[in-house]
Each structure stands twice: as C-alpha cells, then as structure tokens.
Design a protein around this motif. Structure first.
Motif, PDB file in Angstrom:
ATOM      1  N   SER A 144      59.417  83.254 -37.198  1.00  0.00           N
ATOM      2  CA  SER A 144      58.617  82.054 -36.899  1.00  0.00           C
ATOM      3  C   SER A 144      59.478  80.827 -37.153  1.00  0.00           C
ATOM      4  O   SER A 144      60.397  80.871 -37.969  1.00  0.00           O
ATOM      5  N   LEU A 154      46.634  98.293 -37.533  1.00  0.00           N
ATOM      6  CA  LEU A 154      45.620  98.716 -38.504  1.00  0.00           C
ATOM      7  C   LEU A 154      44.488  99.462 -37.824  1.00  0.00           C
ATOM      8  O   LEU A 154      43.859 100.320 -38.415  1.00  0.00           O
ATOM      9  N   ILE A 169      56.011  93.127 -34.599  1.00  0.00           N
ATOM     10  CA  ILE A 169      55.167  91.932 -34.520  1.00  0.00           C
ATOM     11  C   ILE A 169      54.121  91.886 -35.633  1.00  0.00           C
ATOM     12  O   ILE A 169      53.704  90.811 -36.068  1.00  0.00           O
ATOM     13  N   ALA A 170      53.694  93.067 -36.122  1.00  0.00           N
ATOM     14  CA  ALA A 170      52.614  93.121 -37.120  1.00  0.00           C
ATOM     15  C   ALA A 170      52.974  92.291 -38.342  1.00  0.00           C
ATOM     16  O   ALA A 170      54.087  92.374 -38.852  1.00  0.00           O
ATOM     17  N   GLY A 226      47.818  95.479 -31.279  1.00  0.00           N
ATOM     18  CA  GLY A 226      46.424  95.128 -31.017  1.00  0.00           C
ATOM     19  C   GLY A 226      46.144  93.649 -31.229  1.00  0.00           C
ATOM     20  O   GLY A 226      45.047  93.164 -30.934  1.00  0.00           O
ATOM     21  N   GLY A 255      51.731  95.741 -34.411  1.00  0.00           N
ATOM     22  CA  GLY A 255      50.828  94.593 -34.187  1.00  0.00           C
ATOM     23  C   GLY A 255      50.375  94.542 -32.744  1.00  0.00           C
ATOM     24  O   GLY A 255      49.978  93.483 -32.241  1.00  0.00           O
ATOM     25  N   PHE A 297      54.247  77.713 -32.711  1.00  0.00           N
ATOM     26  CA  PHE A 297      52.810  77.970 -32.534  1.00  0.00           C
ATOM     27  C   PHE A 297      52.535  78.493 -31.120  1.00  0.00           C
ATOM     28  O   PHE A 297      52.913  77.872 -30.135  1.00  0.00           O
TER      29      PHE A 297
HETATM   30  N1  NAD Z   1      50.251  82.797 -33.759  1.00  0.00           N
HETATM   31  C1  NAD Z   1      51.277  81.965 -33.847  1.00  0.00           C
HETATM   32  O1  NAD Z   1      51.188  80.780 -33.515  1.00  0.00           O
HETATM   33  C2  NAD Z   1      52.591  82.478 -34.355  1.00  0.00           C
HETATM   34  C3  NAD Z   1      53.705  81.600 -34.393  1.00  0.00           C
HETATM   35  C4  NAD Z   1      54.931  82.102 -34.854  1.00  0.00           C
HETATM   36  C5  NAD Z   1      55.051  83.424 -35.234  1.00  0.00           C
HETATM   37  N2  NAD Z   1      53.931  84.233 -35.192  1.00  0.00           N
HETATM   38  C6  NAD Z   1      54.091  85.636 -35.566  1.00  0.00           C
HETATM   39  O2  NAD Z   1      53.643  86.392 -34.457  1.00  0.00           O
HETATM   40  C7  NAD Z   1      53.203  87.663 -34.883  1.00  0.00           C
HETATM   41  C8  NAD Z   1      51.866  87.996 -34.249  1.00  0.00           C
HETATM   42  O3  NAD Z   1      50.908  87.076 -34.628  1.00  0.00           O
HETATM   43  P1  NAD Z   1      49.556  86.941 -33.815  1.00  0.00           P
HETATM   44  O4  NAD Z   1      49.395  85.529 -33.479  1.00  0.00           O
HETATM   45  O5  NAD Z   1      49.509  87.937 -32.742  1.00  0.00           O
HETATM   46  O6  NAD Z   1      48.500  87.330 -34.969  1.00  0.00           O
HETATM   47  P2  NAD Z   1      47.435  88.500 -34.961  1.00  0.00           P
HETATM   48  O7  NAD Z   1      46.738  88.437 -36.287  1.00  0.00           O
HETATM   49  O8  NAD Z   1      46.598  88.432 -33.741  1.00  0.00           O
HETATM   50  O9  NAD Z   1      48.327  89.819 -34.889  1.00  0.00           O
HETATM   51  C9  NAD Z   1      48.886  90.437 -36.012  1.00  0.00           C
HETATM   52  C10 NAD Z   1      48.655  91.928 -35.874  1.00  0.00           C
HETATM   53  O10 NAD Z   1      49.275  92.588 -36.977  1.00  0.00           O
HETATM   54  C11 NAD Z   1      48.384  93.561 -37.472  1.00  0.00           C
HETATM   55  N3  NAD Z   1      48.624  93.783 -38.885  1.00  0.00           N
HETATM   56  C12 NAD Z   1      48.419  92.919 -39.905  1.00  0.00           C
HETATM   57  N4  NAD Z   1      48.714  93.488 -41.063  1.00  0.00           N
HETATM   58  C13 NAD Z   1      49.139  94.739 -40.782  1.00  0.00           C
HETATM   59  C14 NAD Z   1      49.587  95.814 -41.567  1.00  0.00           C
HETATM   60  N5  NAD Z   1      49.637  95.723 -42.906  1.00  0.00           N
HETATM   61  N6  NAD Z   1      49.951  96.953 -40.960  1.00  0.00           N
HETATM   62  C15 NAD Z   1      49.874  97.076 -39.602  1.00  0.00           C
HETATM   63  N7  NAD Z   1      49.454  96.089 -38.806  1.00  0.00           N
HETATM   64  C16 NAD Z   1      49.085  94.943 -39.390  1.00  0.00           C
HETATM   65  C17 NAD Z   1      46.994  92.991 -37.229  1.00  0.00           C
HETATM   66  O11 NAD Z   1      45.987  94.003 -37.240  1.00  0.00           O
HETATM   67  C18 NAD Z   1      47.165  92.307 -35.901  1.00  0.00           C
HETATM   68  O12 NAD Z   1      46.843  93.148 -34.828  1.00  0.00           O
HETATM   69  C19 NAD Z   1      53.229  87.621 -36.408  1.00  0.00           C
HETATM   70  O13 NAD Z   1      54.428  88.221 -36.852  1.00  0.00           O
HETATM   71  C20 NAD Z   1      53.257  86.141 -36.708  1.00  0.00           C
HETATM   72  O14 NAD Z   1      53.818  85.873 -37.960  1.00  0.00           O
HETATM   73  C21 NAD Z   1      52.721  83.802 -34.760  1.00  0.00           C
END
Ligand code: NAD
Length: 303
Positions: free
Chosen positions: A109, A34, A67-68, A12, A10, A171
């Motif tokens: 999370s 991805l 992280i993805a 990117g 993840g 969040f």
């Molecule tokens: N954004 C928030 O507030 C928050 C809060 C708690 C936990 N999280 C967790 O943090 C992590 C990152 O979230 P984010 O905010 O950066 O979201 P984001 O969508 O920006 O990042 C997720 C990344 O995962 C990649 N991805 C998705 N499906 C994939 C797959 N099948 N194979 C490979 N890569 C894949 C996406 O291309 C993307 O780059 C996640 O695990 C999310 O559950 C986020």
C-alpha cells in the motif's frame, strides 16, 4: 501467461474479485480466503495465520497473488493487523518457498510512505514526487504492517528461491466507494466516513489519491507477466488525484509549506498529478492507469 497455476489470496474481497476476473482465461486460478467467494473457482477456505491451511493451498502453484489482509486501520486492532499482515504473510512466503512457487506478487500500500491516514503522526513527504528511495515513515499499525511485509518480501527474494513483486496501490475507488467519494467531495470539511454506506471511508490521504480497481487488477496481472528483474516495488495510482485543488496547492494548504520539488515540470504539466512518482511503474512494469474517478466526485476534468 508464463504461470499456469495461480493462487489468489483474499480472492473473495473487493480487490481479489477484480484480480480473479482479470486472470480468468489466462491461467488456472484458485482462491484462498476466510470463506468462499462468489467466483466459480476452486476455493481454499482458511486463515493466513494457520500455517497448515496455507501450506495446503500453495501446493502445486507456480505463482501467488497475495492480497488477503486486514486492509486498513479501521478493519482490525493493531494486534490483529500484525498477526494477519505480518505473521500471515510469513506463513505464506515460507510455504510458497517450501512448495517451489516461483513468484509472489504482494499487495502492499502507499500507506508505507506514512502519509495516508490521520491516525499516527502522518509525516508529510520530504520531497516530491515520492519515489522508491523516499523514507518509509509509517506510524499506524496498518502502514507499519505493510512496511514489514515489503521488507519480508525482500528478505525472501534475497534467499534466492522466490521472485517477489510488491504493489503499492493507493486508495482503490471501488464502485462500492463511489457514494463515499461523492459525499466527501460535496462537503470535505464535514466528511467523517464512512457516511454513505461504503465499506470504509473515502481514503487516499490528504491529496485524495485513487486508482480504479480495473486498473489495479491489470497491474497485478502485469506483475505476473513481467520479466523478472529482481525484487521490485511499484506505486499504483491513477494519473490524477480526486482533490478539488491541484496537488501542490493542496499540499501547501494542508501542510503549510512545500517540500523540495525535484520534478517541477511534472506538476506544471499535470497539476493534479499524484504525490507518487509513477515513472518506475510505467517504465519497468509497463503499466499506466486508464481510468480516473473525477467524474464520480463531480469534479472538473483534470486533463
Ligand atoms: N482498499 C484500498 O483502498 C486499498 C489500498 C491499498 C492497499 N490495499 C490492500 O489491498 C488488499 C485488498 O484489500 P480490499 O480492499 O480488497 O479489502 P477486503 O477486506 O475487501 O479484502 C481483504 C480480503 O482478505 C481476506 N482476509 C482477511 N483476513 C484474512 C485472513 N486472516 N486469512 C485469509 N484471508 C483473510 C478477507 O476475508 C477479504 O476477502 C489488502 O492487502 C489491502 O491492504 C487496499
């Protein structure tokens, strides 16, 4: 840094980019996503659900920051969320174990607790502050996928080959989300995000928890650096919420009553303290958030 070759999945995405920046210069970092992101690192373009591409990417790594994911209930169907966040995680952990990776820091999370989004039953906390012994009451597919991911991590750790550190960020208040946060603060009753161009709604559950991405990234780095003490889990949050009202007042207003308060001094001393108990994170991971985004929401300093 005890680990020399680290894969960030993840990489990117929003959080992944911050983690890559935080690790820069401390170890060799490669990304899995991805599609290739902007960071000048080696990229493995692949899908977590494709075991073969995952196996290729983990080869030669001694640690992984996982992280993805489908990152919230708005970003994919329940089925896709289960495929990526559960089956994809299984692929990653199996491949990591097979490749002799030592540690995986898994991004979970606070959604595992079950009090973050309206969809699902959203059961209020049974006591405060919510610690690691609190029941996990996730009822939406995203929260459920993270509960299953944590349990999967624990199971792999029990097998004795992989060290597993689970992070539970609330969040994440990315700069990309600041307009959403501001609009929600200005008119909480009418806010139905995303309304201000953010990638998703201003989140954080009924008490508007948040963490700055720089803090979150630092905590992930510390998850790689900490001396391992067995499978472990850490809530990651700023020390104050973004709520206009102090935490207990807010909860009383939303739920209609308060649960047992096990640490009344916490909320007397810090009225805007999160619902989550951060003492384990502070004591074992050694992490304490530096930033909060109350100024972004034009709220008063919570002290
Ligand atoms: N954004 C928030 O507030 C928050 C809060 C708690 C936990 N999280 C967790 O943090 C992590 C990152 O979230 P984010 O905010 O950066 O979201 P984001 O969508 O920006 O990042 C997720 C990344 O995962 C990649 N991805 C998705 N499906 C994939 C797959 N099948 N194979 C490979 N890569 C894949 C996406 O291309 C993307 O780059 C996640 O695990 C999310 O559950 C986020």
């Amino acid at each position: 840094m005890q680990f020399k070759n680290v894969l960030v999945t993840g990489a990117g995405g929003l959080l992944g980019q911050h983690v890559v920046r935080e690790l820069d210069g401390r170890c060799a970092v490669e990304g899995f996503d991805l599609k290739a992101g902007e960071a000048k690192i080696d990229w493995h373009v692949g899908n977590l659900t494709d075991a073969e591409s995952v196996a290729k990417a983990v080869k030669g790594k001694d640690a992984i920051v996982q992280i993805a994911a489908i990152p919230n209930i708005w970003s994919g169907t329940g089925e896709l969320t289960m495929q990526v966040n559960v089956v994809g995680l299984y692929n990653l952990l199996s491949a990591a174990e097979e490749a002799g990776v030592k540690r995986v820091v898994i991004c979970s999370s606070d959604s595992v607790v079950g009090y973050t989004v309206g969809e699902g039953a959203m059961l209020p906390p049974q006591y405060l502050p919510v610690d690691l012994d609190h029941p996990l009451n996730a009822t939406d597919p995203y929260g459920l996928s993270k509960v299953m991911g944590e349990e999967m991590g624990r199971s792999f750790a029990l097998r004795g080959k992989l060290e597993i550190i689970v992070m539970r960020p609330v969040f994440v208040a990315y700069p990309e989300m600041h307009d959403e946060i501001r609009v929600r603060s200005e008119s909480p009753a009418t806010y139905k995000g995303p309304m201000a161009g953010g990638p998703s709604s201003a989140g954080g559950g009924p008490c508007w928890h948040h963490i700055d991405p720089r803090d979150a990234a630092r905590a992930f780095r510390m998850g790689l650096e900490m001396t391992y003490r067995g499978f472990d889990q850490f809530f990651l949050s700023a020390n104050v919420t973004l709520s206009p009202e102090p935490t207990l007042e807010r909860l009383q207003k939303v739920v209609g009553h308060l649960p047992e308060i096990r640490d009344p001094a916490l909320y007397e001393n810090k009225p805007f303290a999160p619902l989550y108990d951060l003492s384990h994170t502070r004591e074992v991971l050694g992490f304490d958030a530096e930033y909060d985004a109350r100024a972004v929401s034009l709220l008063q300093d919570a002290g």
